[in-house]
Motif scaffolding. Structure first.
Motif, PDB file in Angstrom:
ATOM      1  N   ARG A   1       0.683  -1.217  -0.028  1.00 42.07           N
ATOM      2  CA  ARG A   1       0.031   0.030  -0.207  1.00 42.07           C
ATOM      3  C   ARG A   1       0.894   1.284  -0.112  1.00 42.07           C
ATOM      4  NH1 ARG A   1      -2.325   2.003   5.603  1.00 42.07           N
ATOM      5  NH2 ARG A   1      -0.685   1.483   7.005  1.00 42.07           N
ATOM      6  N   GLY A   2       2.224   1.156  -0.181  1.00 40.15           N
ATOM      7  CA  GLY A   2       2.971   2.292  -0.428  1.00 40.15           C
ATOM      8  C   GLY A   2       3.424   2.798   0.885  1.00 40.15           C
ATOM      9  N   ARG A   3       3.482   2.066   2.120  1.00 37.61           N
ATOM     10  CA  ARG A   3       3.558   2.706   3.369  1.00 37.61           C
ATOM     11  C   ARG A   3       4.911   2.098   3.991  1.00 37.61           C
ATOM     12  NH1 ARG A   3      -1.148   4.761   5.230  1.00 37.61           N
ATOM     13  NH2 ARG A   3      -2.401   5.567   3.379  1.00 37.61           N
ATOM     14  N   SER A   4       5.691   1.602   3.480  1.00 35.71           N
ATOM     15  CA  SER A   4       6.960   0.752   4.073  1.00 35.71           C
ATOM     16  C   SER A   4       8.001   1.899   4.426  1.00 35.71           C
ATOM     17  CB  SER A   4       7.414  -0.387   3.447  1.00 35.71           C
ATOM     18  OG  SER A   4       8.007   0.129   2.099  1.00 35.71           O
ATOM     19  N   ASP A   5       8.884   1.672   5.098  1.00 34.27           N
ATOM     20  CA  ASP A   5      10.061   2.530   5.449  1.00 34.27           C
ATOM     21  C   ASP A   5      11.009   1.785   4.750  1.00 34.27           C
ATOM     22  OD1 ASP A   5      11.758   4.256   6.305  1.00 34.27           O
ATOM     23  OD2 ASP A   5      11.928   3.529   8.468  1.00 34.27           O
ATOM     24  N   GLY A   6      11.384   1.921   3.490  1.00 29.54           N
ATOM     25  CA  GLY A   6      12.240   1.067   2.995  1.00 29.54           C
ATOM     26  C   GLY A   6      12.183  -0.203   2.619  1.00 29.54           C
ATOM     27  N   VAL A   7      13.088  -1.004   2.212  1.00 22.38           N
ATOM     28  CA  VAL A   7      12.838  -2.502   1.866  1.00 22.38           C
ATOM     29  C   VAL A   7      13.664  -3.605   2.739  1.00 22.38           C
ATOM     30  CG1 VAL A   7      12.394  -1.752  -0.522  1.00 22.38           C
ATOM     31  CG2 VAL A   7      14.807  -2.302   0.185  1.00 22.38           C
ATOM     32  N   ARG A   8      14.197  -2.838   3.799  1.00 17.44           N
ATOM     33  CA  ARG A   8      15.098  -3.734   4.447  1.00 17.44           C
ATOM     34  C   ARG A   8      14.186  -4.872   5.348  1.00 17.44           C
ATOM     35  NH1 ARG A   8      18.870  -1.138   8.956  1.00 17.44           N
ATOM     36  NH2 ARG A   8      16.707  -0.101   9.156  1.00 17.44           N
ATOM     37  N   THR A   9      13.397  -4.270   5.776  1.00 15.45           N
ATOM     38  CA  THR A   9      12.466  -5.341   6.368  1.00 15.45           C
ATOM     39  C   THR A   9      11.617  -6.377   5.396  1.00 15.45           C
ATOM     40  OG1 THR A   9      12.129  -3.820   8.622  1.00 15.45           O
ATOM     41  CG2 THR A   9      10.444  -5.781   8.292  1.00 15.45           C
ATOM     42  N   VAL A  10      11.064  -5.928   4.386  1.00 18.63           N
ATOM     43  CA  VAL A  10      10.493  -6.496   3.437  1.00 18.63           C
ATOM     44  C   VAL A  10      11.454  -7.566   2.968  1.00 18.63           C
ATOM     45  CG1 VAL A  10       9.700  -6.394   1.091  1.00 18.63           C
ATOM     46  CG2 VAL A  10       8.958  -4.480   2.602  1.00 18.63           C
ATOM     47  N   ALA A  11      12.590  -7.428   2.588  1.00 18.12           N
ATOM     48  CA  ALA A  11      13.503  -8.461   2.254  1.00 18.12           C
ATOM     49  C   ALA A  11      13.625  -9.572   3.251  1.00 18.12           C
ATOM     50  CB  ALA A  11      14.760  -7.898   1.996  1.00 18.12           C
ATOM     51  N   THR A  12      13.758  -9.082   4.572  1.00 14.89           N
ATOM     52  CA  THR A  12      13.806 -10.294   5.705  1.00 14.89           C
ATOM     53  C   THR A  12      12.610 -11.129   5.618  1.00 14.89           C
ATOM     54  OG1 THR A  12      14.986  -8.612   6.856  1.00 14.89           O
ATOM     55  CG2 THR A  12      14.007 -10.535   8.323  1.00 14.89           C
ATOM     56  N   ARG A  13      11.314 -10.521   5.407  1.00 20.93           N
ATOM     57  CA  ARG A  13      10.169 -11.451   5.326  1.00 20.93           C
ATOM     58  C   ARG A  13      10.174 -12.237   4.310  1.00 20.93           C
ATOM     59  NH1 ARG A  13      10.697 -10.745   9.623  1.00 20.93           N
ATOM     60  NH2 ARG A  13      10.244  -9.054  10.861  1.00 20.93           N
ATOM     61  N   LEU A  14      10.623 -11.891   2.971  1.00 25.10           N
ATOM     62  CA  LEU A  14      10.570 -12.379   1.955  1.00 25.10           C
ATOM     63  C   LEU A  14      11.525 -13.870   1.842  1.00 25.10           C
ATOM     64  CD1 LEU A  14      10.972  -9.708  -0.818  1.00 25.10           C
ATOM     65  CD2 LEU A  14       8.753 -11.339  -0.555  1.00 25.10           C
TER      66      LEU A  14
ATOM     67  N   ASP B   1      13.018   5.841   1.594  1.00 24.92           N
ATOM     68  CA  ASP B   1      12.201   6.227   0.285  1.00 24.92           C
ATOM     69  C   ASP B   1      12.471   5.023  -0.745  1.00 24.92           C
ATOM     70  OD1 ASP B   1      11.520   8.490   1.382  1.00 24.92           O
ATOM     71  OD2 ASP B   1      13.109   9.584   0.760  1.00 24.92           O
ATOM     72  N   LEU B   2      13.343   4.105  -0.575  1.00 25.82           N
ATOM     73  CA  LEU B   2      13.227   2.879  -1.513  1.00 25.82           C
ATOM     74  C   LEU B   2      12.037   1.973  -1.522  1.00 25.82           C
ATOM     75  CD1 LEU B   2      14.871   1.841  -4.257  1.00 25.82           C
ATOM     76  CD2 LEU B   2      16.124   0.564  -2.623  1.00 25.82           C
ATOM     77  N   ARG B   3      11.353   1.823  -2.400  1.00 27.11           N
ATOM     78  CA  ARG B   3      10.331   1.005  -2.348  1.00 27.11           C
ATOM     79  C   ARG B   3      10.185  -0.141  -3.758  1.00 27.11           C
ATOM     80  NH1 ARG B   3       7.580   5.446  -0.181  1.00 27.11           N
ATOM     81  NH2 ARG B   3       7.300   5.419   2.101  1.00 27.11           N
ATOM     82  N   VAL B   4      11.554  -0.090  -4.364  1.00 29.94           N
ATOM     83  CA  VAL B   4      11.597  -1.186  -5.681  1.00 29.94           C
ATOM     84  C   VAL B   4      12.710  -1.963  -5.015  1.00 29.94           C
ATOM     85  CG1 VAL B   4      11.713  -1.426  -8.066  1.00 29.94           C
ATOM     86  CG2 VAL B   4      10.646   0.484  -7.025  1.00 29.94           C
ATOM     87  N   ILE B   5      12.693  -3.452  -5.332  1.00 27.98           N
ATOM     88  CA  ILE B   5      13.736  -4.180  -5.132  1.00 27.98           C
ATOM     89  C   ILE B   5      13.655  -5.467  -5.737  1.00 27.98           C
ATOM     90  CG2 ILE B   5      12.450  -5.379  -3.197  1.00 27.98           C
ATOM     91  CD1 ILE B   5      15.283  -5.434  -1.791  1.00 27.98           C
ATOM     92  N   GLY B   6      14.727  -5.891  -6.239  1.00 26.27           N
ATOM     93  CA  GLY B   6      14.684  -7.190  -6.871  1.00 26.27           C
ATOM     94  C   GLY B   6      15.331  -8.361  -6.007  1.00 26.27           C
ATOM     95  N   MET B   7      14.866  -9.536  -6.305  1.00 28.22           N
ATOM     96  CA  MET B   7      15.471 -10.570  -5.159  1.00 28.22           C
ATOM     97  C   MET B   7      15.791 -11.853  -6.398  1.00 28.22           C
ATOM     98  SD  MET B   7      13.129 -12.707  -2.338  1.00 28.22           S
ATOM     99  CE  MET B   7      13.856 -14.324  -1.582  1.00 28.22           C
ATOM    100  N   PHE B   8      17.277 -12.093  -6.137  1.00 25.77           N
ATOM    101  CA  PHE B   8      17.425 -13.346  -6.987  1.00 25.77           C
ATOM    102  C   PHE B   8      17.855 -14.365  -6.127  1.00 25.77           C
ATOM    103  CE2 PHE B   8      21.336 -15.956  -8.143  1.00 25.77           C
ATOM    104  CZ  PHE B   8      20.756 -16.129  -9.620  1.00 25.77           C
ATOM    105  N   VAL B   9      17.022 -15.683  -6.382  1.00 23.69           N
ATOM    106  CA  VAL B   9      17.248 -16.913  -5.785  1.00 23.69           C
ATOM    107  C   VAL B   9      17.742 -17.846  -6.736  1.00 23.69           C
ATOM    108  CG1 VAL B   9      15.798 -18.612  -4.622  1.00 23.69           C
ATOM    109  CG2 VAL B   9      15.096 -16.287  -4.450  1.00 23.69           C
ATOM    110  N   SER B  10      18.924 -18.205  -6.408  1.00 16.74           N
ATOM    111  CA  SER B  10      19.724 -19.508  -7.122  1.00 16.74           C
ATOM    112  C   SER B  10      19.315 -20.712  -6.749  1.00 16.74           C
ATOM    113  CB  SER B  10      21.212 -19.360  -6.845  1.00 16.74           C
ATOM    114  OG  SER B  10      21.811 -20.244  -7.580  1.00 16.74           O
ATOM    115  N   GLY B  11      18.898 -21.441  -7.955  1.00 17.53           N
ATOM    116  CA  GLY B  11      18.734 -22.908  -7.882  1.00 17.53           C
ATOM    117  C   GLY B  11      19.852 -23.543  -8.401  1.00 17.53           C
ATOM    118  N   ASP B  12      20.958 -23.066  -8.821  1.00 17.73           N
ATOM    119  CA  ASP B  12      21.916 -24.113  -9.252  1.00 17.73           C
ATOM    120  C   ASP B  12      23.227 -23.576  -8.535  1.00 17.73           C
ATOM    121  OD1 ASP B  12      23.203 -25.643 -11.133  1.00 17.73           O
ATOM    122  OD2 ASP B  12      23.518 -24.041 -12.663  1.00 17.73           O
ATOM    123  N   PRO B  13      23.600 -24.485  -7.588  1.00 18.94           N
ATOM    124  CA  PRO B  13      22.748 -25.496  -7.064  1.00 18.94           C
ATOM    125  C   PRO B  13      21.933 -24.918  -5.998  1.00 18.94           C
ATOM    126  CG  PRO B  13      24.919 -25.749  -6.032  1.00 18.94           C
ATOM    127  CD  PRO B  13      24.913 -24.607  -7.058  1.00 18.94           C
TER     128      PRO B  13
END
Length: 744
Positions: free
Chosen positions: A458-471, A657-669
């Protein structure tokens, strides 16, 4: 009679009700097992009431013209606090109850009144319902310190004698034992899920048989569900005040029978038939590979506060069942003006708190859990307000204890330690909030995942640090005590609160139908109506709501941990903004199965996300990510990408103010080895999430890890599923949207 006197015969003296069969022969029987144990020769009755001075079991017979006859048998054997006796010739399906005599000293937890018919705490079935009125109260409503002389039998439901004769088949229906990391939980209500289902015969709608039908099982397996979590199915009654409002308890968090499946959910009758119908439902789910988890409410009972009704526990062992504000031994030292209704201690918000420190109360809970696992074959439990049951001490010193009798005993019990154990890790008090603190093998409802993701989208996060932890599985909560990412049961919605559709359609709760002036229910919804309160015909608003709802669902399904989906969210179910419909046993709460709803696109989103999770072990890993290669020279198992295409820096993580993030998850291996210790390989994934209210130009990282990728899920209108993207390319990530790319 003097209220509060010590004469143990005083309650007997006020009991002028008699039965012509009160002296009918009763064999001595035995003190175990508790409850009614049927055999062709006799039925053994055993009930714990340590302070009682006399006990009767009352059998009921109803003729075709509706006449009810009560036959009473006195239980004369008393062994270690348990009254018992065997009555010959009692048939399965016979309704019964208990009457107990003893002292009336309510401030000390002694509230015996033989005018009150009591349900068996160990009864395997319950027939009938409560008729609200003065007779269901053990005390005189006009003079609460005095006992009532109104007989309650006509107003009370009754326990039922049940014969254990269900055929589980040649293999005995062994437990499924699905691994936590492979689990997808679906929280549903037995009645509400099928009450409006047109493909289910009308007589089966809203029942165990309807829920276990091929139509429901086909729907759930097609969606990708591995476990159903049933809202309370222990026998429960409605609170008396709801009758005054013309309402009834719908959710069922008002238990009165911890061994009995709720009779109203049975299509075949409530004289024990509900037991076999429930068992058949479980058997059907297991045949389809779906586990059954029960939402259990042991922390309080339907008897409410000290001025509440007397249904069972209060009339048998009030002192041992409920926590009190002071030790009973000290109760005599209470001020002269103290009333007995001041003596209860409550951290459940429901008037009473079950005292799991007491040996008999603890035994009741454990015996109930074992029964549901061994006799009813359920696979696990979600414990409502578990912190309330782990308290030790008295009053202000009664702290949550992670080495409590309950947790310790469950952890070593051979019938329970391998069941799925889910904690609601809080109670109704501030100090009961213990998210991240329960010991293995417990997993927990993670409300911090819920709140973080709601705020982000909803656009109310304080950055993405906690978001990354939850993901990544909430390592801040669960890694420090040796637990795995699956210790986090992730959820966006639950029965309590807005549905997913309402979460993106309402800023405020609309609970007027509950009859409490819209005061009930939380105000901390973390919701957004996207410009219009409630339903609207504005196509742009609808599109935005559906996009954000899809973001929330995809995030839930693909985050590390165990996803829990609330029934109907995958179909856009609405409660009209009611965030506390506990008393709405109607279309407000029931699933709408009509196929013409524009929100049914959510079904495809949910099904696709769960299919990706199921097919790719990279998306449901057992081990914690370490942010470094799993093998020398390989890619990092997890990398966080700035929208500029580089890895996140320390300054980026502290950019509020950052609310855009990319998350790379490796499966190899994969970091997790295979069943023989072999190295596992899977596809790699790159998630892009834009929680801001503005479009963002995103640069795909250019490195040796991923050269090309295809879009497998997208809520961004400009990025279609199947689009191929290459390293170094730039694309527009629409405001409040996400894109999931798979390597290759």
């Amino acid at each position: 009679m003097t209220p509060g006197c010590d004469d143990r015969q005083v309650a007997l003296d006020i009991w002028r009700w008699t039965s012509p069969d009160a002296t009918a022969p009763v064999w001595p029987g035995r003190s175990w097992p508790l409850g009614a144990t049927w055999s062709p020769e006799s039925t053994n009755f055993a009930v714990s009431a340590p302070a009682a001075t006399a006990m009767w079991v009352c059998l009921f017979d109803e003729t075709d013209d509706g006449t009810v006859t009560e036959t009473t048998y006195q239980l004369t054997e008393h062994s270690l606090g348990i009254w018992h006796g065997a009555v010959p010739g009692v048939a399965p399906g016979t309704p019964y109850g208990f009457r107990a005599a003893g002292p009336w000293q309510p401030s000390q937890g002694l509230r015996f009144n033989p005018y009150k018919l009591l349900l068996d705490p160990y009864g395997r079935a319950v027939t009938g319902t409560v008729t609200p009125g003065p007779s269901i109260f053990a005390h005189d409503l006009a003079h609460p310190e005095s006992p009532s002389e109104l007989d309650s039998a006509a107003a009370m439901p009754r326990s039922v004698v049940v014969a254990p004769d269900f055929d589980w088949g040649p293999d005995g229906d062994p437990p499924l034992r699905r691994r936590w990391r492979d689990s997808v939980i679906y929280e549903l209500h037995v009645k509400g899920f099928t009450a409006l289902h047109a493909e289910i015969p009308e007589e089966l709608r809203g029942t165990y048989a309807g829920l276990g039908s091929p139509e429901v099982i086909r729907y759930l397996t097609d969606l990708g569900i591995t476990a159903v979590e049933l809202l309370p199915i222990h026998a429960f009654v409605s609170e008396p005040h709801l009758a005054d409002l013309g309402l009834s308890n719908y959710w069922g968090y008002n238990s009165i029978g911890f061994f009995a499946p709720h009779g109203a959910y049975s299509s075949s009758g409530d004289r024990g038939q509900q037991v076999t119908e429930f068992q058949q439902m479980v058997k059907n789910f297991h045949a389809a590979g779906i586990e059954v988890i029960l939402d259990v409410v042991y922390n309080h009972t339907a008897e409410a506060g000290a001025l509440g009704p007397t249904y069972s526990f209060r009339g048998l062992d009030d002192r041992g069942t409920y926590h009190r504000v002071a030790p009973v031994d000290d109760a005599a030292g209470l001020p002269a003006h103290a009333r007995f209704d001041d003596t209860y201690w409550d951290v459940t918000g429901c008037g009473n708190t079950v005292n799991a420190q007491n040996p008999q109360a603890l035994r009741l809970i454990l015996d109930s859990l074992r029964y549901w696992v061994t006799e009813m074959h359920v696979d696990g439990f979600r414990f409502d307000l578990l912190s309330a049951l782990t308290r030790s001490g008295y009053a202000s010193d009664m702290a949550v204890d992670m080495q409590s009798n309950l947790l310790t005993t469950i952890g070593q019990d051979p019938a329970l330690r391998h069941a799925k154990l889910i904690a609601e890790p809080w109670d109704a008090s501030g100090d009961g909030y213990k998210v991240g603190e329960y010991p293995p093998p417990w997993v927990e409802w993670n409300d911090q995942f819920r709140d973080t993701m709601r705020d982000f989208w909803r656009g109310r996060s304080d950055g993405v640090r906690t978001v990354a932890t939850r993901l990544a599985g909430s390592s801040d909560l669960y890694a420090d005590d040796g637990r795995s990412p699956y210790a986090s049961v992730n959820f966006i919605t639950a029965h309590d609160g807005f549905t997913l559709r309402d979460l993106v359609s309402y800023e405020s709760k609309h609970n007027e139908a509950n009859g409490e002036g819209n005061r009930d229910g939380t105000d901390n919804n973390r919701s957004s109506n996207h410009g219009v309160e409630g339903e609207t015909d504005d196509a742009s608003v609808i599109a935005r709501r559906q996009r954000v709802a899809a973001n929330l669902m995809i995030t839930l399904c693909l985050s590390n941990g165990v996803p829990m989906i609330t029934a109907g969210d995958e179909r856009g179910r609405t409660q009209g903004g009611n965030n506390n419909p506990y008393a709405q046993d109607n279309a407000t709460s029931w699933i709408d199965w009509r196929p013409d709803d524009a929100w049914l696109g959510m079904w495809d989103v949910t099904r696709t996300a769960l299919r990706l999770r199921r097919e790719h072990p990279a998306l449901r890993q057992r081990h914690w990510f370490e942010g470094r290669p799993a093998i020398a020279g390989g890619p990092k198992d997890l990398a966080w990408i700035h929208p500029a295409g580089r890895e996140m820096t320390g300054d980026d993580w502290h950019d509020g103010d950052l609310r855009v993030i990319g998350m790379f998850v490796s499966g190899d291996p994969l970091r997790s080895p295979g069943p023989r210790g072999e190295q596992q390989r899977d596809a790699s994934f790159l998630f892009w999430l834009n929680g801001s209210e503005a479009d963002c130009e995103v640069v795909l990282p250019e490195n040796a890890w991923v050269q090309t990728g295809s879009v497998v899920l997208s809520t961004a209108p400009e990025v279609a599923t199947g689009t191929a993207l290459r390293a170094g390319e730039t694309f527009t990530l629409t405001a409040q949207s996400l894109v999931v790319l798979r390597q290759g």
